[in-house]
Design an enzyme around this catalytic site. Structure first.
Site, short mmCIF file in Angstrom:
data_model
loop_
_atom_site.label_atom_id
_atom_site.label_comp_id
_atom_site.label_asym_id
_atom_site.label_seq_id
_atom_site.Cartn_x
_atom_site.Cartn_y
_atom_site.Cartn_z
N HIS A 293 -3.57 -18.49 -7.31
CA HIS A 293 -2.92 -17.66 -6.86
C HIS A 293 -2.37 -17.73 -5.69
CE1 HIS A 293 -1.15 -13.69 -7.34
NE2 HIS A 293 -1.34 -13.42 -6.05
N ILE B 219 -4.54 -15.16 -20.82
CA ILE B 219 -5.59 -15.87 -21.57
C ILE B 219 -6.38 -14.87 -22.60
CG2 ILE B 219 -7.77 -17.42 -21.73
CD1 ILE B 219 -5.21 -19.00 -20.97
N ASP C 263 -6.17 -11.43 -12.07
CA ASP C 263 -6.25 -11.77 -10.88
C ASP C 263 -7.65 -11.23 -10.33
OD1 ASP C 263 -3.86 -13.61 -10.66
OD2 ASP C 263 -2.87 -11.91 -9.86
C1 GRF Z 1 1.84 -21.69 -8.35
O1 GRF Z 1 2.60 -21.10 -7.01
C2 GRF Z 1 0.70 -21.06 -8.57
O2 GRF Z 1 -0.04 -20.51 -7.48
C3 GRF Z 1 1.01 -19.93 -9.32
O3 GRF Z 1 2.16 -20.30 -10.25
C4 GRF Z 1 2.62 -21.44 -9.27
C5 GRF Z 1 3.00 -22.55 -10.67
O4 GRF Z 1 3.72 -23.66 -9.64
N1 GRF Z 1 -0.10 -19.49 -10.55
P1 GRF Z 1 3.63 -25.18 -10.35
O5 GRF Z 1 4.41 -24.85 -11.63
O6 GRF Z 1 2.23 -25.62 -10.36
O7 GRF Z 1 4.69 -25.92 -9.56
#
Ligand code: GRF
Length: 207
Positions: A111, A95, A152
């Site tokens: 995460h 972002i 992160d």
């Molecule tokens: C998830 O595992 C989240 O933790 C990570 O990206 C993935 C997204 O999954 N940041 P989705 O598109 O919401 O199914």
């Protein structure tokens, strides 16, 4: 209490986005999704939003003559839709800093591991779960954190542990982590709606 006016950013299938919408429908989350933003025309999340009549925007660097205009497009889309809180739900791009400054402490990311371990650049999707298993961790989990200028890195708001099982593969672990993501994201956003998250000295406290 203040109903969150959400802008959700998603690059992929969007299962977290769907879980957030369900939590709103069920009355577990006091929020409205004002816009879904993606960098990817094929994102499942875009389709989910379109099916529900939620406005969408695709923002890609190559769609703009300059980086400044690209950055401005993020801010415009959020302001034009009255967004006061930004949710990253599987968003694969950084972002822009100007957006982070405008929405300081009002952008969260999820995460699929226990930060600060197994985070940072290149740590996404199956890479995270592979690394957790390769290190022999006995627990993994979910982290929801405030987004700052470093990947992160921002204050951790909530975390939930998930035991790693001896027979786990990256896929089985990912599937269990994802289930918890869907629960924890809605719960955590509700804490913001209830104004129970306080950022002090670079840490998030829940009241
Ligand atoms: C998830 O595992 C989240 O933790 C990570 O990206 C993935 C997204 O999954 N940041 P989705 O598109 O919401 O199914």
């Amino acid at each position: 209490m203040s109903q969150l006016q959400l802008g959700v950013f998603a690059s992929g299938r969007g299962s977290n986005f769907t879980a957030i919408l369900k939590a709103i429908d069920d009355g577990r989350l006091d929020a409205v999704v004002r816009v879904l933003v993606s960098n990817n025309d094929d994102a499942g999340a875009l389709e989910t939003a379109q099916d529900r009549g939620i406005p969408t925007a695709v923002i890609r660097r190559k769609g703009f003559p300059s980086r400044d205009e690209f950055i401005e497009a993020h801010i415009d889309v959020l302001k034009n839709h009255g967004v006061d809180f930004v949710v990253l739900a599987g968003y694969m791009k950084m972002i822009p800093e100007a957006v982070i400054q405008q929405y300081r402490h009002r952008i969260v990311n999820i995460h699929p591991a226990l930060l600060p371990s197994f985070g940072g650049k290149g740590m996404y999707g199956h890479f995270v779960h592979e690394a957790v298993l390769a290190r022999g961790c006995k627990v993994s989990g979910v982290t929801i954190h405030i987004v700052d200028e470093i990947y992160d890195n921002g204050p951790i708001v909530t975390q939930r542990c998930i035991p790693v099982e001896a027979a786990d593969t990256p896929d089985t672990l990912a599937a269990r982590v994802l289930k918890t993501e869907h629960i924890l994201y809605a719960e955590t956003l509700q804490l913001f709606a209830e104004e129970r998250v306080e950022i002090r000295d670079g840490l998030a406290a829940i009241r």
